[in-house]
Design an enzyme around this catalytic site. Structure first.
Site, PDB file in Angstrom:
ATOM      1  N   GLU A 167     -17.359 -25.422 -31.770  1.00  9.50           N
ATOM      2  CA  GLU A 167     -18.276 -26.241 -30.969  1.00  9.50           C
ATOM      3  C   GLU A 167     -19.516 -26.618 -31.792  1.00  9.50           C
ATOM      4  O   GLU A 167     -19.999 -27.752 -31.703  1.00  9.50           O
ATOM      5  CB  GLU A 167     -18.679 -25.490 -29.699  1.00  9.50           C
ATOM      6  CG  GLU A 167     -19.345 -26.336 -28.662  1.00  9.50           C
ATOM      7  CD  GLU A 167     -18.501 -27.493 -28.175  1.00  9.50           C
ATOM      8  OE1 GLU A 167     -18.979 -28.640 -28.272  1.00  9.50           O
ATOM      9  OE2 GLU A 167     -17.384 -27.269 -27.695  1.00  9.50           O
ATOM     10  N   GLU A 197     -20.871 -34.847 -34.555  1.00  3.74           N
ATOM     11  CA  GLU A 197     -21.385 -35.869 -33.635  1.00  3.74           C
ATOM     12  C   GLU A 197     -22.774 -36.336 -34.057  1.00  3.74           C
ATOM     13  O   GLU A 197     -23.074 -37.524 -34.039  1.00  3.74           O
ATOM     14  CB  GLU A 197     -21.425 -35.330 -32.208  1.00  3.74           C
ATOM     15  CG  GLU A 197     -20.054 -35.225 -31.583  1.00  3.74           C
ATOM     16  CD  GLU A 197     -20.082 -34.638 -30.186  1.00  3.74           C
ATOM     17  OE1 GLU A 197     -21.155 -34.156 -29.752  1.00  3.74           O
ATOM     18  OE2 GLU A 197     -19.036 -34.672 -29.530  1.00  3.74           O
TER      19      GLU A 197
END
Length: 152
Positions: free
Chosen positions: A63, A70
């Site tokens: 994550e 991102e």
């Protein structure tokens, strides 16, 4: 030695930023805490606890990597828009693959029906324990849904 220690500070700063800004990271953090909480009701071996630690840590690490990708490819120029989208999708896919594998490990380790019934009876028979569990679940939902403060 100072540079080495500074590296740990940067790593902790990255984790803190993820806790502040990434809802999925907060979800996985809470899920990992509940996995560890409910593992007390099982007679897991050291190897099984090591497997749980690897799964929890692996999902959280994935994550963090997904969030890093991102951020790194956010708002690309027009020439790199498609590649940026693919990079973000692949990073999210990595989290999904690892999470499915971790869930499979969880089913294998926690899938003892007798133990699950024993845990349910324990909480059903103890209103304070059930209240504490429900309060912690409400706090977890509040924590996960907390306001996102995107850092640039």
């Amino acid at each position: 030695m100072r540079r080495f220690i500074r590296g740990f500070r940067y790593a902790w700063a990255g984790i803190a930023a993820a806790v502040r800004t990434e809802r999925n990271f907060r979800f996985h953090l809470c899920a990992g805490a509940y996995v560890l909480w409910f593992s007390r009701y099982y007679a897991f071996t050291r190897v099984e606890y090591a497997l749980l630690a690897l799964c929890i840590g692996g999902v959280m690490a994935m994550e963090l990597m997904n969030s890093a990708v991102e951020r790194a490819v956010d708002k690309p120029d027009v020439a790199h828009w498609r590649a940026a989208g693919s990079a973000k999708d692949m990073a999210a896919g990595g989290v999904l693959v690892f999470s499915i594998a971790a869930a499979a490990v969880g089913v294998c380790l926690f899938g003892d029906w007798a133990a699950l019934c024993r845990i349910a009876r324990l909480y059903a028979g103890s209103p304070p324990a059930l209240a504490a569990l429900l309060l912690s679940a409400a706090a977890a939902v509040w924590f996960v849904r907390g306001r996102n403060h995107k850092e640039i």
